[in-house]
Scaffold this motif. Structure first.
Motif, PDB file in Angstrom:
ATOM      1  N   TYR A   1       5.308   3.977  -2.513  1.00  0.00           N
ATOM      2  CA  TYR A   1       5.306   2.746  -1.726  1.00  0.00           C
ATOM      3  C   TYR A   1       6.522   2.760  -0.797  1.00  0.00           C
ATOM      4  O   TYR A   1       7.511   3.450  -1.073  1.00  0.00           O
ATOM      5  CB  TYR A   1       5.356   1.527  -2.648  1.00  0.00           C
TER       6      TYR A   1
ATOM      7  N   HIS B   1       0.827  -1.212   0.000  1.00  0.00           N
ATOM      8  CA  HIS B   1       0.000   0.000   0.000  1.00  0.00           C
ATOM      9  C   HIS B   1       0.860   1.259   0.000  1.00  0.00           C
ATOM     10  O   HIS B   1       1.944   1.291   0.596  1.00  0.00           O
ATOM     11  CB  HIS B   1      -0.931   0.026   1.214  1.00  0.00           C
ATOM     12  N   ARG B   2       0.358   2.309  -0.625  1.00  0.00           N
ATOM     13  CA  ARG B   2       1.047   3.596  -0.632  1.00  0.00           C
ATOM     14  C   ARG B   2       1.019   4.191   0.770  1.00  0.00           C
ATOM     15  O   ARG B   2       0.103   3.928   1.560  1.00  0.00           O
ATOM     16  CB  ARG B   2       0.381   4.549  -1.629  1.00  0.00           C
TER      17      ARG B   2
END
Length: 531
Positions: free
Chosen positions: A150, A106-107
């Motif tokens: 990321y 996930h970012r």
């Protein structure tokens, strides 16, 4: 002032197949509201186990005795649902190793925003605005761009700052900071500590500050608790403990500092590495039409390294230090020419490079991320021997593993354990043992002492010096700890934004820096360590 956190007779033990192990032994201390209490000690002293016990994050095999009282509630008696409401909301935590604490899928904007949505009920736009504010506060450059990154796209120091932003997102009453500045360069250390101080004053937040850097404790903490082998051996007001330490262990910690200088190499020592005009570019955005967007992380750097020499590379997080080091070992694609022992590396594929890998080794910055959780320590250290020295018998390999563990001051009896059973500092020593067991000619050391307490840093610096002299090894030493760089290096490169802004002998760089950027780094380092 009343105690926000009151720990009374805390004992934490682990039921292992080999028997019960007590990691924390009858520890009692308090953290008053609005104050900073530092918990210090060497790796394995029980600091982090104490903090994870407070957060109820210990594994099932752990047994907790005693009482952990927070804001009137006994935490070790709360239901799992009740403790989840406290975590991240009333109690925030900055973990020691950001790469293992952040989700690689996930970012970072989504990960910080999740905390705000879950605990504060913010919608998407509100969370994004707050995330950008937090990233700005903790010193992340270009937050509008980085919110889409990321974790693997950030440097080690930047990932640590993201963890700090996440912990502070909900303005907790208590912040547990487990080595919060370990991966940060000295200039950012001061900024982060000042940020924590200002937030503490604004919101009346209490801080439990866990660290091995006693100089930071002197400038940051109101009170200090010193731990050794699970016991609390000394506690009191910071000034009193530092000015008149009562316990011999406290006095030893205060005296620990890398000393001496490296023995210089001979002028006629042969060239082992010759790199010219090294450039590393990363694609930041691919386009269907037209050229892709790229970011140049290393911009035309050249360097020569003699056999037996140590070249130190310093600079702030994101300056390109680690990227340059990995490019030189062909662990990243790059432009330019690289010759090792007069053999060109840039034209070789991975199969052709494999015979050279035993001669070119690396110790990475994040020991937990680079050690397989499914292998024992003995298997991890002997893996290189199995690949590069298949002629060795199992008994011979085990003897080499025992020798390597002794070299880095770890008990060889621990080689049957797994990485998660060790502290952060102990894992870093395992990573060093894995590299030096092959007796490489060239060793890239990427922040090899960042996770180590000061007393162990002294031991590791002396160990690396001895190994270098004994085996005539060459080091590329990357670090933000200028005291260690000064003790280890013949020459120093100072990097900023992918370029070398200053280079020269260690004495010239530290005693007579000519560039303002170098002067600022050195000033911040020595100010942080001043008495």
């Amino acid at each position: 002032m009343s105690a926000l956190l009151d720990i009374s007779h805390l004992t934490v033990s682990f039921d292992l197949p080999t028997g019960a192990v007590e990691a924390v032994k009858d520890v009692s201390f308090q953290v008053p509201a609005g104050e900073t209490v530092a918990l210090v000690g060497e790796s394995g002293s029980g600091k982090s186990v104490t903090s994870t016990a407070i957060m109820r994050l210990l594994p099932d095999l752990a047994r907790i005795e005693g009482e952990i009282r927070f804001d009137g509630q006994v935490l070790n008696r709360l239901s799992p649902k009740a403790i989840r409401r406290l975590r991240g909301n009333d109690i925030g935590m900055i973990f020691q190793e950001p790469m293992t604490s952040l989700n690689p899928m996930h970012r970072i904007g989504r990960q910080i925003g999740e905390v705000l949505r879950r605990h504060k009920g913010m919608n998407g736009d509100q969370a994004r605005t707050r995330v950008l504010e937090l990233l700005t506060q903790v010193g992340i450059p270009e937050p509008e761009r980085r919110i889409q990154s990321y974790p693997h796209e950030l440097s080690g120091g930047q990932r640590q700052r993201v963890m700090i932003a996440m912990a502070l997102a909900c303005d907790p009453k208590l912040l547990i900071a487990d080595e919060p500045t370990t991966a940060l360069d000295v200039t950012v250390q001061a900024q982060i500590l000042q940020l924590l101080k200002s937030l503490q004053q604004r919101y009346g937040m209490a801080i439990l500050f866990i660290t091995h850097d006693l100089t930071l404790v002197r400038h940051f903490a109101d009170r200090v608790c010193v731990m050794q082998h699970g016991h609390l051996v000394e506690s009191g007001l910071t000034r009193e403990v530092f000015d008149a330490p009562q316990h011999a262990y406290t006095r030893m910690l205060l005296a620990a500092e890398p000393k001496g200088r490296k023995v210089p190499v001979n002028e006629d020592s042969p060239l082992v590495l010759d790199a010219r005009d090294i450039r590393v570019r990363f694609t930041t955005k691919r386009r269907m039409f037209g050229p892709d967007d790229t970011f140049e992380a290393v911009r035309g750097i050249s360097l020569k390294v003699k056999r037996g020499q140590t070249v130190g590379i310093v600079g702030e997080s994101g300056s390109g230090k680690s990227t340059l080091g990995r490019a030189l070992l062909r662990l990243l694609p790059s432009e330019g020419t690289i010759a090792f022992d007069q053999q060109a590396l840039e034209g070789l594929d991975q199969k052709a490079l494999r015979p050279l890998r035993s001669r070119l080794q690396v110790v990475f910055q994040d020991p937990f991320g680079s050690l397989s959780p499914r292998m024992t320590v003995g298997e991890i250290i002997s893996e290189g021997l199995r690949v590069h020295h298949p002629e060795l018998s199992r008994r011979e390999r085990d003897a080499r593993v025992v020798e390597a563990l002794k070299d880095v001051s770890l008990d060889p009896a621990m080689r049957a354990r797994y990485p998660h059973e060790f502290s952060g500092g102990q894992r870093q020593r395992i990573a060093i043992a894995r590299a030096v067991v092959l007796k490489p000619e060239f060793l890239l050391l990427d922040e090899p002492t960042s996770a180590l307490d000061r007393s162990v840093q002294v031991t590791v610096v002396e160990l690396l010096r001895d190994l270098q002299q004994k085996y005539d090894m060459t080091y590329l030493f990357i670090s933000h700890d200028l005291a260690v760089v000064r003790a280890m290096s013949d020459t120093v490169l100072v990097m900023k934004n992918g370029e070398v802004v200053e280079s020269g002998t260690t004495e010239a760089i530290f005693d007579h820096p000519s560039m303002p950027y170098t002067q600022a780094l050195i000033e911040a380092s020595f100010l942080n360590r001043a008495a």
